[in-house]
Design a protein around this motif. Structure first.
Motif, mmCIF file in Angstrom:
data_model
loop_
_atom_site.group_PDB
_atom_site.id
_atom_site.type_symbol
_atom_site.label_atom_id
_atom_site.label_comp_id
_atom_site.label_asym_id
_atom_site.label_seq_id
_atom_site.Cartn_x
_atom_site.Cartn_y
_atom_site.Cartn_z
ATOM 1 N N ILE A 20 0.883 -1.169 0.000
ATOM 2 C CA ILE A 20 0.000 0.000 0.000
ATOM 3 C C ILE A 20 0.918 1.215 0.000
ATOM 4 C CG2 ILE A 20 -1.838 1.247 1.203
ATOM 5 C CD1 ILE A 20 -2.707 -1.413 2.482
ATOM 6 N N MET A 21 1.057 1.818 -1.173
ATOM 7 C CA MET A 21 2.022 2.910 -1.365
ATOM 8 C C MET A 21 1.370 4.207 -0.884
ATOM 9 S SD MET A 21 3.251 1.926 -5.234
ATOM 10 C CE MET A 21 1.686 2.255 -6.042
ATOM 11 N N ASP A 22 1.540 4.527 0.387
ATOM 12 C CA ASP A 22 0.810 5.658 0.961
ATOM 13 C C ASP A 22 1.754 6.761 1.421
ATOM 14 O OD1 ASP A 22 -1.456 7.035 1.691
ATOM 15 O OD2 ASP A 22 -1.689 6.013 3.614
ATOM 16 N N PHE A 64 -0.664 -1.236 -4.751
ATOM 17 C CA PHE A 64 -1.957 -0.547 -4.676
ATOM 18 C C PHE A 64 -1.723 0.864 -5.213
ATOM 19 C CE2 PHE A 64 -5.837 -0.180 -1.570
ATOM 20 C CZ PHE A 64 -6.689 -0.137 -2.669
ATOM 21 N N ALA A 65 -2.158 1.097 -6.438
ATOM 22 C CA ALA A 65 -1.873 2.364 -7.107
ATOM 23 C C ALA A 65 -3.059 3.314 -7.077
ATOM 24 C CB ALA A 65 -1.456 2.105 -8.552
ATOM 25 N N PHE A 66 -4.282 2.758 -7.056
ATOM 26 C CA PHE A 66 -5.480 3.612 -7.061
ATOM 27 C C PHE A 66 -6.657 2.787 -6.566
ATOM 28 C CE2 PHE A 66 -8.987 6.080 -8.799
ATOM 29 C CZ PHE A 66 -8.547 7.383 -8.624
ATOM 30 N N SER A 67 -7.301 3.255 -5.499
ATOM 31 C CA SER A 67 -8.371 2.464 -4.897
ATOM 32 C C SER A 67 -9.743 2.869 -5.430
ATOM 33 C CB SER A 67 -8.359 2.625 -3.372
ATOM 34 O OG SER A 67 -8.899 3.878 -3.000
ATOM 35 N N ASN A 70 -10.527 6.096 -4.104
ATOM 36 C CA ASN A 70 -9.769 7.254 -4.607
ATOM 37 C C ASN A 70 -10.508 8.011 -5.717
ATOM 38 O OD1 ASN A 70 -6.526 5.591 -4.214
ATOM 39 N ND2 ASN A 70 -7.590 6.940 -2.784
ATOM 40 N N ARG A 73 -11.565 11.581 -4.914
ATOM 41 C CA ARG A 73 -10.614 12.696 -4.784
ATOM 42 C C ARG A 73 -10.914 13.789 -5.816
ATOM 43 N NH1 ARG A 73 -4.715 10.694 -2.767
ATOM 44 N NH2 ARG A 73 -5.471 9.246 -1.180
ATOM 45 N N ARG A 186 2.906 -1.447 4.305
ATOM 46 C CA ARG A 186 2.193 -0.174 4.165
ATOM 47 C C ARG A 186 3.116 0.947 4.627
ATOM 48 N NH1 ARG A 186 -3.975 1.722 4.545
ATOM 49 N NH2 ARG A 186 -3.552 3.895 4.041
ATOM 50 N N ARG A 192 -3.990 0.424 8.736
ATOM 51 C CA ARG A 192 -5.244 -0.096 8.191
ATOM 52 C C ARG A 192 -5.028 -0.684 6.804
ATOM 53 N NH1 ARG A 192 -6.414 5.596 8.874
ATOM 54 N NH2 ARG A 192 -5.840 6.716 6.987
ATOM 55 N N SER A 194 -7.432 -0.415 4.281
ATOM 56 C CA SER A 194 -8.027 0.452 3.264
ATOM 57 C C SER A 194 -8.598 -0.317 2.064
ATOM 58 C CB SER A 194 -7.012 1.510 2.799
ATOM 59 O OG SER A 194 -6.617 2.323 3.878
#
Ligand code: IPE
Ligand code: IPE
Ligand code: MG
Length: 248
Positions: A20-22, A64-67, A70, A73, A186, A192, A194
């Motif tokens: 999860i790239m956050d 995880f690039a785009f949920s 997302n 947004r 993460r 979390r 997500s």
């Protein structure tokens, strides 16, 4: 400079790493910059981690690039992310192809803007011979969406309730051939999931680091692999059973 963490022996390298790239937005805001600059810097981390995963012998890397969430947004940020995705693929695919990396995508891809979807399909097509590393991009991805999609597909195929066990269910997921992640990373400290890989993470080892994604590079990835190599995975059994003692 501290000496870099060595790569663990191949037998202790996770076969599948999910990330999860956050933290792109926070990284940029802390510098007084626009969030999009954080996403742009995050691309360099993607490149670094893909290279290092391949070197370590990781077989599957899911990013995880785009949920599915997302999409809520601001339009400007979504457009910028989709543009970065296209540019990343255009620039990186030749190199990925040369290095035996196969690009795949999971998620509600129909929701992607046409040009982004086209770029994803092109990348999948170009790299489909890759055998060393599957780079799986979770795009417009939600774990609940995936489970619902699987249930609907099973119903549409006329699977009877008593036929639906875990193995059969897995066959309806977006990438049924991919084993569950061994390690979930993460960044940015959030504890979390997500809505990521809800089915697949059942027994995954979790690694949360406060490092923000744009600052997560080779050294940080190695540190996560080293941490994983020290874990004891028990899958509900006792340590004695796992040691082959029977557990009495
Ligand atoms: C992760 O960074 C990238 C995406 C979700 C696309 P964020 O944009 O969520 O950054 P933060 O969490 O706001 O710092
Ligand atoms: C998760 O990050 C999704 C991606 C990294 C693509 P978010 O920033 O969207 O997640 P929350 O809002 O912190 O849960
Ligand atoms: Mg975030």
């Amino acid at each position: 400079m501290a000496t870099p963490t060595p790569l663990p022996p191949r037998t202790q390298v996770p076969r599948h790493v999910a990330i999860i790239m956050d933290g792109n937005g926070r990284w940029a805001r802390r510098r007084g910059w626009n969030r999009v600059r954080g996403h742009r810097a995050g691309i360099d981390s993607v490149r670094a981690v893909v290279r290092e995963a391949r070197a370590a012998g990781v077989r599957y890397l899911t990013l995880f690039a785009f949920s599915s969430e997302n999409w809520g947004r601001p339009q400007r940020e979504i457009a910028a992310l989709m543009g970065l995705l296209r540019r990343f693929l255009r620039v990186e695919v030749p190199d990925l192809k040369r290095n035996g990396v196969r690009v795949r995508a999971i998620g509600e891809l129909r929701r992607l803007p046409p040009r982004a979807l086209e770029a994803v399909r092109w990348a999948e097509d170009e790299t489909r011979e890759g055998r060393d590393l599957d780079l799986i991009l979770a795009l417009s991805y939600g774990g609940r969406d995936e489970i619902l999609h699987a249930v609907r597909s099973a119903l549409a195929e006329g699977v009877r309730p008593e036929e639906l066990d875990e193995a059969r269910f897995r066959g309806f997921l977006y990438a049924p051939d991919v084993p569950d992640p061994d390690l979930l990373i993460r960044t940015s400290g959030e504890m979390r999931i997500s809505n990521f890989l809800l089915w697949q993470l059942a027994y995954t080892e979790l690694y949360v680091t406060p490092t923000l994604w744009p600052e997560f590079r080779e050294a940080q990835f190695r540190e996560a692999l080293a941490d994983y190599a020290r874990r004891e995975r028990r899958f509900g059994l006792t340590s004695e059973q796992l040691a082959g003692g029977g557990g009495g």
